[in-house]
Design a protein around this motif. Structure first.
Motif, short mmCIF file in Angstrom:
data_model
loop_
_atom_site.label_atom_id
_atom_site.label_comp_id
_atom_site.label_asym_id
_atom_site.label_seq_id
_atom_site.Cartn_x
_atom_site.Cartn_y
_atom_site.Cartn_z
N UNK A 273 0.83 -1.21 0.00
CA UNK A 273 0.00 0.00 0.00
C UNK A 273 0.87 1.26 0.00
N UNK A 274 1.96 1.23 0.76
CA UNK A 274 2.86 2.37 0.83
C UNK A 274 3.55 2.58 -0.52
N UNK A 275 4.03 1.51 -1.14
CA UNK A 275 4.73 1.61 -2.42
C UNK A 275 3.81 2.08 -3.54
N UNK A 276 2.55 1.63 -3.47
CA UNK A 276 1.57 2.04 -4.49
C UNK A 276 1.26 3.53 -4.35
N UNK A 277 1.18 4.02 -3.12
CA UNK A 277 0.99 5.43 -2.85
C UNK A 277 -0.43 5.95 -3.03
N UNK A 278 -1.38 5.09 -3.36
CA UNK A 278 -2.76 5.54 -3.58
C UNK A 278 -3.61 5.51 -2.32
N UNK A 279 -3.15 4.79 -1.32
CA UNK A 279 -3.90 4.67 -0.06
C UNK A 279 -3.16 5.46 1.00
N UNK A 280 -3.93 6.22 1.78
CA UNK A 280 -3.31 7.03 2.82
C UNK A 280 -4.16 6.96 4.10
N UNK A 281 -3.56 7.32 5.20
CA UNK A 281 -4.25 7.34 6.48
C UNK A 281 -5.51 8.20 6.38
N UNK A 282 -6.61 7.66 6.89
CA UNK A 282 -7.88 8.40 6.88
C UNK A 282 -8.78 8.07 5.72
N UNK A 283 -8.29 7.29 4.74
CA UNK A 283 -9.14 6.92 3.61
C UNK A 283 -10.28 6.03 4.08
N UNK A 284 -11.42 6.17 3.42
CA UNK A 284 -12.60 5.35 3.69
C UNK A 284 -12.59 4.15 2.76
N UNK A 285 -12.73 2.95 3.30
CA UNK A 285 -12.81 1.73 2.49
C UNK A 285 -14.25 1.63 1.99
N UNK A 286 -14.46 1.94 0.71
CA UNK A 286 -15.80 1.95 0.12
C UNK A 286 -16.20 0.55 -0.33
N UNK A 287 -15.28 -0.15 -1.02
CA UNK A 287 -15.57 -1.51 -1.51
C UNK A 287 -14.33 -2.38 -1.39
N UNK A 288 -14.57 -3.66 -1.13
CA UNK A 288 -13.51 -4.67 -1.18
C UNK A 288 -14.02 -5.74 -2.15
N UNK A 289 -13.30 -5.93 -3.25
CA UNK A 289 -13.71 -6.88 -4.29
C UNK A 289 -15.19 -6.74 -4.64
N UNK A 290 -15.61 -5.50 -4.96
CA UNK A 290 -16.96 -5.16 -5.39
C UNK A 290 -18.03 -5.34 -4.31
N UNK A 291 -17.65 -5.56 -3.06
CA UNK A 291 -18.62 -5.63 -1.97
C UNK A 291 -18.60 -4.30 -1.23
N UNK A 292 -19.75 -3.65 -1.19
CA UNK A 292 -19.89 -2.34 -0.57
C UNK A 292 -19.63 -2.46 0.93
N UNK A 293 -18.73 -1.64 1.45
CA UNK A 293 -18.32 -1.76 2.84
C UNK A 293 -18.74 -0.57 3.72
N UNK A 294 -19.27 0.50 3.13
CA UNK A 294 -19.71 1.64 3.94
C UNK A 294 -20.86 1.17 4.84
#
Length: 176
Positions: free
Chosen positions: A32-53
């Motif tokens: 996640x750190x190397x990819x750089x697209x995810x940061x502290x405080x981000x909301x996980x909206x979906x995991x493998x097309x399953x809505x997580x909100x």
């Protein structure tokens, strides 16, 4: 993946709250750190097309554990609101979900929560009006009962006087 997640709440500027799972920390050197697209405080909206909100941390954790191979994550980047916290830990973030569908759902939720608050206010007003009406009706009932008692006493007095007058008239007629 190299990130820690935590349950928290999203709060809009109008006060509506939506629960969800947030990135608490991205571990240095992780995918996640190397990819750089995810940061502290981000909301996980979906995991493998399953809505997580609105889901709980244990559901998101289990979903991540069940994934094999690649994982498809959809992440929301909220604006920070330091006045809200996630179970007393880190700051939580104000809504700004990725994608129009999520924004539309969040707006609908906000409107529903606002309408519920309005209806609860109207109900409270109606309850107060009903209470005042009942109190007034009870006072009216007591006044009516008091007046009826006075009328009954007056009737009894007139009846007694009429009976006495009849007795006196009968005696007067008997002496003639």
């Amino acid at each position: 993946l190299g990130m820690m997640i935590v349950s928290g709440k999203v709060r809009s500027g109008e006060g509506a709250v939506m629960e969800g799972v947030f990135v608490q920390k991205v571990l240095p050197g992780s995918l996640a750190d190397k990819d750089g697209k995810i940061t502290t405080g981000d909301l996980v909206v979906e995991i493998d097309d399953q809505y997580m909100v609105g889901r709980h941390l244990d559901e998101a954790t289990q979903k991540l554990r069940d994934c094999t191979g690649s994982i498809k994550l959809r992440i929301g980047r909220p604006k920070i609101d330091h006045s809200v916290t996630n179970d007393g830990q880190e700051p939580i973030y104000v809504n700004e979900l990725v994608g129009p569908a999520q924004r539309e759902l969040f707006i609908k939720l906000e409107k529903a929560e606002i309408r519920i608050a309005e209806l609860e206010g109207e109900k409270e007003e109606a309850d107060q009006s009903l209470k005042a009406f009942k109190e007034e009706a009870e006072e009216d009932k007591k006044e009516i009962q008091k007046q009826m008692e006075q009328l009954r006493q007056e009737f009894d007095r007139h009846k007694s006087e009429s009976q006495q007058n009849m007795t006196n008239l009968t005696q007067a007629l008997a002496t003639i």
